[in-house]
Design a protein around this motif. Structure first.
Motif, PDB file in Angstrom:
ATOM      1  N   HIS A   1       0.838  -1.205   0.000  1.00  0.00           N
ATOM      2  CA  HIS A   1       0.000   0.000   0.000  1.00  0.00           C
ATOM      3  C   HIS A   1       0.876   1.261   0.000  1.00  0.00           C
ATOM      4  O   HIS A   1       0.577   2.232  -0.711  1.00  0.00           O
ATOM      5  CB  HIS A   1      -0.914  -0.028   1.224  1.00  0.00           C
ATOM      6  N   LYS A   2       1.961   1.236   0.781  1.00  0.00           N
ATOM      7  CA  LYS A   2       2.854   2.397   0.838  1.00  0.00           C
ATOM      8  C   LYS A   2       3.560   2.615  -0.505  1.00  0.00           C
ATOM      9  O   LYS A   2       3.775   3.750  -0.934  1.00  0.00           O
ATOM     10  CB  LYS A   2       3.882   2.203   1.947  1.00  0.00           C
ATOM     11  N   LYS A   3       3.951   1.493  -1.164  1.00  0.00           N
ATOM     12  CA  LYS A   3       4.612   1.619  -2.464  1.00  0.00           C
ATOM     13  C   LYS A   3       3.680   2.227  -3.494  1.00  0.00           C
ATOM     14  O   LYS A   3       4.068   3.091  -4.301  1.00  0.00           O
ATOM     15  CB  LYS A   3       5.077   0.240  -2.946  1.00  0.00           C
ATOM     16  N   LYS A   4       2.398   1.766  -3.491  1.00  0.00           N
ATOM     17  CA  LYS A   4       1.410   2.317  -4.432  1.00  0.00           C
ATOM     18  C   LYS A   4       1.162   3.790  -4.153  1.00  0.00           C
ATOM     19  O   LYS A   4       1.012   4.592  -5.074  1.00  0.00           O
ATOM     20  CB  LYS A   4       0.109   1.528  -4.327  1.00  0.00           C
ATOM     21  N   LYS A   5       1.131   4.108  -2.850  1.00  0.00           N
ATOM     22  CA  LYS A   5       0.872   5.507  -2.494  1.00  0.00           C
ATOM     23  C   LYS A   5       2.057   6.393  -2.884  1.00  0.00           C
ATOM     24  O   LYS A   5       1.874   7.541  -3.311  1.00  0.00           O
ATOM     25  CB  LYS A   5       0.641   5.577  -0.983  1.00  0.00           C
ATOM     26  N   ALA A   6       3.267   5.847  -2.755  1.00  0.00           N
ATOM     27  CA  ALA A   6       4.476   6.625  -3.104  1.00  0.00           C
ATOM     28  C   ALA A   6       4.598   6.830  -4.589  1.00  0.00           C
ATOM     29  O   ALA A   6       5.073   7.879  -5.067  1.00  0.00           O
ATOM     30  CB  ALA A   6       5.715   5.911  -2.564  1.00  0.00           C
ATOM     31  N   SER A   7       4.149   5.815  -5.375  1.00  0.00           N
ATOM     32  CA  SER A   7       4.242   5.923  -6.817  1.00  0.00           C
ATOM     33  C   SER A   7       3.107   6.769  -7.381  1.00  0.00           C
ATOM     34  O   SER A   7       3.194   7.293  -8.458  1.00  0.00           O
ATOM     35  CB  SER A   7       4.213   4.543  -7.455  1.00  0.00           C
TER      36      SER A   7
END
Length: 355
Positions: A349-355
């Protein structure tokens, strides 16, 4: 989804709690079916008949259990009845032993232990006969009561039937359960279930064998030593030996107390024999039975085992204790998987939010 899972677990827990008086034959049936399923699967490949492959192991398994009960229960009941009848005699000796100059009073004085002799003697004199009469009456009523007969019949009839149908339909049942899983979750879920199955197999099949063999060892040797109720105490010690340290300790304490009542501290030899029997039992369990039948580890920490048994007994009595350790084994595998899944989802979820 999380709320649905939580609600389902809560509903199942409440259902088990309220239906616990009638669940014992079904729980035993599930456990027996799980134990017999691998044997039946292998046998059905050779016989080519699932019905015959199910009936043969089930008949041998249930026949062995009924034979053990038919031989053991009358023997144990007679032993307990004889002990109860001797309670007044034991109480009379205990009263003398507590008097000035008595063996217990003398030992207590030598070790600086003080106690109120008059109060203890009063309790012994008042309650010994009442305990003996009440215990005999309870045994007779328990043996002849309608509910006791109904419970025995339900165990004798319902448990084998439940076991048969579960074992017979085991492959169909497992396939249907697997088909219910979403395809994207099926791989990880099946892998987790296989880990649970391996741990449960190690615990149920291995530990059950260890407990039964230890019970036969303790029961036979204590009975041969001449200890009254020795077979009962020995079998009970073996059956609760899955609880680390506590099972053996309780058995040793009960055997020692019974020996004090029976032999009245006239000689040290009976107590040395009892200690020797339990020492041999511990060596037998630790170096032969457990490594052979259970393996190095079932993944259950001793503290976790003790907590699970105590919690299960508090919440569900005997039924709770029966399912506590299998459930604890499942949670030992399931909780780390759930935590890892939650962490992976958070990272994703954090990776998707960062991208």
């Amino acid at each position: 989804m999380d709320i649905f899972i939580f609600s389902a677990i809560l509903f199942i827990g409440l259902l088990i709690y309220f239906l616990s008086p009638v669940l014992l034959p079904f729980v035993l049936g599930v456990i027996f079916a799980y134990l017999l399923a691998p044997i039946v699967d292998k046998l059905s490949k050779k016989i080519k008949s699932r019905s015959i492959a199910t009936c043969l192991p089930l008949f041998i398994f249930m026949g062995s259990i009924f034979a053990i009960l038919a031989i053991g229960i009358p023997f144990i009941a007679e032993d307990i009845t004889d002990f109860i009848k001797n309670i007044p005699q034991y109480a009379s000796w205990l009263e003398k032993a507590l008097s000035d100059g008595g063996v217990i009073h003398r030992l207590a004085t030598e070790h600086g232990i003080t106690f109120d002799k008059a109060t203890i003697k009063g309790y012994i004199y008042t309650y010994s006969d009442q305990i003996a009469i009440a215990s005999l009456d309870t045994l007779q009523r328990a043996a002849l009561s309608a509910m006791a007969i109904f419970d025995a019949l339900s165990l004798l009839i319902i448990t084998p039937l439940v076991t048969f149908y579960l074992v017979y339909d085991w492959p169909t049942f497992t396939k249907k359960c697997e088909a219910l899983l979403p395809e994207d979750l099926r791989g990880n879920t099946v892998t987790t279930i296989q880990k649970i199955d391996k741990a449960l197999s190690s615990f149920l099949r291995g530990q059950l064998s260890v407990c039964l063999l230890l019970g036969l060892f303790y029961g036979t040797t204590l009975a041969l030593s001449g200890l009254q109720m020795g077979f009962f105490v020995g079998m009970l010690t073996g059956l609760i030996s899955f609880i680390p340290f506590i099972g053996m300790a309780l058995g040793l304490v009960f055997a020692t107390v019974l020996a004090i009542m029976q032999y009245q501290m006239a000689s040290i030899n009976p107590y040395l024999i009892i200690v020797t029997i339990f020492a041999i039992g511990q060596v037998l369990e630790g170096f032969i039975l457990t490594p052979k039948f259970v393996g190095k580890s079932t993944g259950l920490h001793p503290v976790w085992v003790i907590f699970a048994v105590m919690a299960g007994g508090e919440l569900g009595g005997f039924l709770g204790m029966l399912i506590a350790l299998p459930l604890a084994t499942i949670l030992t595998i399931l909780i780390p998987v759930m935590i890892k899944t939650w962490i992976d989802k958070r990272i994703e979820h954090k990776k998707k939010k960062a991208s």
